[in-house]
Design a protein around this motif. Structure first.
Motif, PDB file in Angstrom:
ATOM      1  N   ARG A 261       3.402  14.773 -13.956  1.00 45.13           N
ATOM      2  CA  ARG A 261       2.202  15.587 -14.484  1.00 45.13           C
ATOM      3  C   ARG A 261       2.664  17.469 -14.429  1.00 45.13           C
ATOM      4  NH1 ARG A 261      -3.276  12.077 -14.041  1.00 45.13           N
ATOM      5  NH2 ARG A 261      -2.806  10.891 -15.851  1.00 45.13           N
TER       6      ARG A 261
ATOM      7  N   GLU B 288      -1.710  17.574   0.929  1.00 43.14           N
ATOM      8  CA  GLU B 288      -2.783  16.796   1.372  1.00 43.14           C
ATOM      9  C   GLU B 288      -3.953  17.072   2.132  1.00 43.14           C
ATOM     10  OE1 GLU B 288      -3.418  13.330  -0.387  1.00 43.14           O
ATOM     11  OE2 GLU B 288      -1.433  12.883  -0.298  1.00 43.14           O
TER      12      GLU B 288
ATOM     13  N   LEU C 288      -7.433   9.231   3.317  1.00 36.33           N
ATOM     14  CA  LEU C 288      -6.330   8.334   3.339  1.00 36.33           C
ATOM     15  C   LEU C 288      -6.737   7.917   4.577  1.00 36.33           C
ATOM     16  CD1 LEU C 288      -3.378  10.002   1.108  1.00 36.33           C
ATOM     17  CD2 LEU C 288      -5.090   8.585   0.532  1.00 36.33           C
TER      18      LEU C 288
ATOM     19  N   VAL D 188       1.930   2.110  -2.949  1.00 40.47           N
ATOM     20  CA  VAL D 188       0.226   2.087  -3.453  1.00 40.47           C
ATOM     21  C   VAL D 188       0.409   3.934  -4.280  1.00 40.47           C
ATOM     22  CG1 VAL D 188      -1.713   2.981  -4.527  1.00 40.47           C
ATOM     23  CG2 VAL D 188      -1.209   0.470  -4.200  1.00 40.47           C
ATOM     24  N   VAL D 189       1.027   4.324  -2.411  1.00 41.56           N
ATOM     25  CA  VAL D 189       0.692   5.903  -2.060  1.00 41.56           C
ATOM     26  C   VAL D 189       1.791   6.810  -3.481  1.00 41.56           C
ATOM     27  CG1 VAL D 189       0.820   8.284   0.070  1.00 41.56           C
ATOM     28  CG2 VAL D 189      -0.459   5.850  -0.385  1.00 41.56           C
TER      29      VAL D 189
ATOM     30  N   LEU E  66       0.962  -1.326  -0.370  1.00 44.78           N
ATOM     31  CA  LEU E  66       0.048   0.349   0.053  1.00 44.78           C
ATOM     32  C   LEU E  66       1.070   1.210  -0.094  1.00 44.78           C
ATOM     33  CD1 LEU E  66      -3.339  -1.200   2.388  1.00 44.78           C
ATOM     34  CD2 LEU E  66      -2.735  -0.376  -0.097  1.00 44.78           C
TER      35      LEU E  66
ATOM     36  N   LYS F 181       1.241   6.927  -6.731  1.00 45.07           N
ATOM     37  CA  LYS F 181       0.601   8.200  -7.491  1.00 45.07           C
ATOM     38  C   LYS F 181       1.161   9.802  -6.575  1.00 45.07           C
ATOM     39  CE  LYS F 181      -1.883   9.948  -3.820  1.00 45.07           C
ATOM     40  NZ  LYS F 181      -1.232  11.458  -3.099  1.00 45.07           N
TER      41      LYS F 181
ATOM     42  N   ARG G 171       3.061  10.141  -9.969  1.00 45.98           N
ATOM     43  CA  ARG G 171       2.104  10.392 -11.396  1.00 45.98           C
ATOM     44  C   ARG G 171       1.863  11.899 -11.185  1.00 45.98           C
ATOM     45  NH1 ARG G 171      -1.433   6.865 -14.674  1.00 45.98           N
ATOM     46  NH2 ARG G 171      -1.003   5.337 -12.849  1.00 45.98           N
ATOM     47  N   GLN G 172       1.528  12.062 -10.110  1.00 44.66           N
ATOM     48  CA  GLN G 172       1.246  13.813 -10.194  1.00 44.66           C
ATOM     49  C   GLN G 172       3.076  14.352 -10.353  1.00 44.66           C
ATOM     50  OE1 GLN G 172      -0.329  13.321  -5.011  1.00 44.66           O
ATOM     51  NE2 GLN G 172      -1.945  14.789  -6.708  1.00 44.66           N
TER      52      GLN G 172
END
Lengths: 391, 309
Positions: free
Chosen positions: A19, A222, A231, A8-9, A5, A12, A15-16
């Motif tokens: 971009r 966040e 979260l 996974v964080v 997990l 993410k 990916r941010q």
């Protein structure tokens, strides 16, 4: 902590960041551009100084020729001094107003005066704004005068000892003799340090603070956006969220440094040294900078505050660590202060690796210091970050 | 499905929640109704394990909830009041990310993402960045993110705050479409009409305390069949309020900015006496409105203030 997990964080977050064009600018483009600009401004090497001297030779005699051809155009100075002969002293003086570093004015009768032991005058006119070139010209003239004086002394000594040779021939022989002490000039390491090999790592380390800051601010971002609550409401522990964010930040820091190593080598010709040693040092440096930035940002209440604190820390550490001014050219106090910063240690080690120094003691010490910084500052920062999570 | 017992939370000297207790059965929609600052979000935060309660206990599906209770949290779908989404990811990427956090594996994950996008009417915009969504679309995706893992308890914290009427209608329709297949819903709002429309039972929260609880009819019965009469008037409203307060049948009087509100035992019988009382007060009546008992009236009756104060 659940590693899957956490990834996974981390994925993410990455990916941010991918971009976000500002991340690319801060992590790669800005440090590469600055390193290129500074390297170009400095030139090929830190010792690649060149001076141009104008010579107005109204004498044309053997001693004037010996000075111009034997001193100014000697092979030892071929890479440093460029000689430009002009017709008149007036033209030579005019050139010192911007075109040359200094001018040598050799008056008519110079050679004859010297050989007849009469007072002779070799005039140096320095440019007002080219101080180093002017000092070099004066030194060369003084050196030549010393050799002339030495030759005169040799001739007088020979004549006093009853030698029957022609005094002019004796003087020529004395002047032609090689210097008693020859200068051997080479860098202390394996190869000379190129500016790109210094400012490549220097700028990479400086911008590493900002790259790492982008990731470290993630937790506050966040919280500000409200996603931290979502979260924390998920079946995932706070330590897993934090681990994911740290992993993403580390990945960004490593990617930035490794990209800059490849790009500065290919585009600027920077030497970084043995890949394994460089990779180990980069890893330690990234961890150390992460520790500092996480600690600094854990003092902030908002993302804006964190950004400001991070920038102040980056500039302070870069100034102290020698990222803007080469450590070797810094004052003694600053040279000592660099030892308080992990980036300063890393930069010393990168310099050693870049010049191919055989001893790895600086590199090993730098790695140990960076890891110690990472453990202490990062440890405190992460403990504080857990309180941010719970608020 | 959800049992809260004696929940309490204090921030410094301020008591945010004080002894709140209620339960929600499977398939039941429960509304927590109260004005801003009543303690709704604090209560929800304790239910979802975001805040540690100073006192009391929460159980979801028989499992105790606290900050580290991952098993209990897996049974809860949380839809926070703010838009808790990543604007630089697409709608689909947002949902896939949250689905991964809840342990949904590849095939099931894709199916649930598509089903939830369909439920909130965003299937055709799933590949757009959330940043490009309207406020209403973001609200709907916010709800979808709470439904991905098919929770047994869905917690919605004022999901219609700040949205336009059209989006509000779409959100309410989405919530109405839930509640089947045993899903328990906890819905907080300060809009009386939303609570009346969506919820089987309603708890009224004020100043951190649950002051009443029941079905709509049970709550309305608390005010004993009283009607609410609103007198609009130009002039000296306090003197109007003072005059009508003495009228037989008038139980409660509240002065507003441009009107006076009365709780009256029988409006039909009391109105002639109320009109008579207002003459000679120096104020001219401009309108009279008689409202059947509703939750707004209940709140007014119980607290002496309006829901939106």
């Amino acid at each position: 902590m659940n590693a899957a997990l956490a990834l996974v964080v981390a994925a993410k977050d990455l990916r941010q960041r991918l971009r976000d064009r500002s991340a690319l600018v801060v992590s790669v483009l800005a440090p590469l551009a600055l390193a290129a600009i500074i390297s170009a401004a400095i030139g090929g090497t830190f010792t690649s100084f060149r001076a141009t001297f104008a010579v107005a030779d109204a004498d044309g005699g053997p001693l004037a020729k010996a000075f111009v051809d034997g001193v100014l155009r000697s092979p030892n100075l071929a890479k440093v001094v460029h000689v430009r002969q002009v017709r008149s002293a007036a033209e030579a003086r005019r050139l010192t107003r911007g075109d040359v570093d200094a001018a040598f004015l050799i008056p008519a009768g110079f050679s004859a005066a010297v050989t007849s032991a009469q007072p002779a005058r070799l005039q140096v006119v320095r440019s007002r704004d080219r101080l180093i070139g002017g000092q070099l010209a004066a030194s060369l003239a003084q050196g030549f005068a010393a050799r002339v004086e030495g030759a005169q002394l040799a001739v007088r000594t020979a004549l006093a000892s009853g030698a029957r040779a022609d005094p002019v021939a004796l003087a020529s022989a004395a002047m032609a003799a090689p210097p008693a002490v020859a200068l051997a000039d080479r860098p202390s390491g394996g190869r000379e340090l190129k500016p790109a090999s210094y400012f490549g790592p220097a700028m990479a380390l400086f911008f590493l603070f900002f790259t790492v800051g982008l990731g470290a601010r993630g937790l506050l971002a966040e919280r500000g956006a409200g996603t931290l609550g979502r979260l924390r409401a998920a079946p995932i522990r706070g330590s897993t969220i934090l681990s994911g964010k740290v992993a993403a930040t580390f990945a960004m820091g490593m990617a930035s440094m490794l990209t800059l190593i490849v790009a500065s080598s290919a585009l600027l010709g920077a030497h970084w040294g043995h890949p394994l040693a460089v990779l180990t040092l980069v890893t330690a440096a990234v961890l150390a900078v992460m520790g500092i930035i996480i600690l600094v940002m854990s003092l902030a209440r908002t993302e804006e505050q964190a950004s400001a604190y991070g920038s102040v820390a980056a500039i302070a550490f870069a100034l102290l660590g020698g990222n803007f001014v080469p450590i070797s050219q810094a004052p003694a106090l600053l040279r000592r202060l660099t030892l308080l910063t992990p980036n300063g240690w890393a930069l010393r080690a990168f310099t050693d690796l870049g010049t191919g120094a055989r001893s790895l003691s600086t590199v090993v010490t730098a790695i140990v210091v960076c890891l110690a910084f990472a453990a202490v500052t990062g440890g405190i920062g992460l403990v504080r970050a857990t309180t941010v999570m719970a608020e | 499905m959800l049992v809260c017992q004696d929940l309490a939370k204090r921030f410094g000297n301020r008591v945010a929640v004080d002894g709140v207790g209620f339960h929600i059965d499977s398939g039941e929609r429960y509304g927590l109704l109260g004005p801003n600052g009543a303690g709704k979000t604090t209560t929800i935060s304790m239910i979802c394990g975001l805040l540690h309660a100073d006192r009391g206990e929460v159980q979801v599906a028989g499992l105790p909830v606290d900050e580290g209770a991952t098993a209990a949290k897996a049974a809860i779908g949380y839809v926070p009041q703010e838009i808790a989404l990543y604007p630089d990811l697409t709608g689909r990427e947002n949902l896939r990310f949250f689905a991964r956090l809840y342990g949904l594996r590849a095939t099931a994950r894709d199916q649930r993402v598509e089903a939830c996008l369909e439920l909130v009417g965003l299937s055709d915009r799933g590949d757009d960045l959330v940043d490009k969504y309207s406020g209403g679309m973001q609200r709907r995706l916010n709800i979808a993110a709470g439904l991905l893992h098919e929770p047994r308890l869905l917690v919605l914290d004022e999901p219609t705050v700040g949205v336009d009427p059209q989006s509000r209608h779409a959100i309410l329709a989405s919530v109405e479409a839930l509640g089947t297949e045993g899903l328990a819903v906890l819905y907080t709002t300060h809009y009386m009409e939303e609570a009346q429309r969506l919820c089987d039972r309603i708890g009224i929260l004020d100043e951190g305390k649950l002051i009443a609880e029941g079905t709509r009819d049970e709550l309305v019965a608390l005010i004993g069949g009283q009607d609410r009469v609103r007198l609009s008037a130009d002039g000296d409203l306090p003197s109007v309020a003072e005059a009508v307060a003495r009228v037989d049948g008038v139980e409660q009087v509240t002065t507003r900015e441009d009107s006076v509100e009365l709780m009256v035992r029988s409006a039909r019988q009391a109105l002639p006496r109320i009109f008579a009382a207002t003459t000679g007060t120096g104020a001219a009546l401009t309108g009279v409105e008689v409202v059947e008992p509703d939750l707004e009236a209940v709140f007014l009756h119980l607290t002496g203030k309006a829901l939106r104060d």
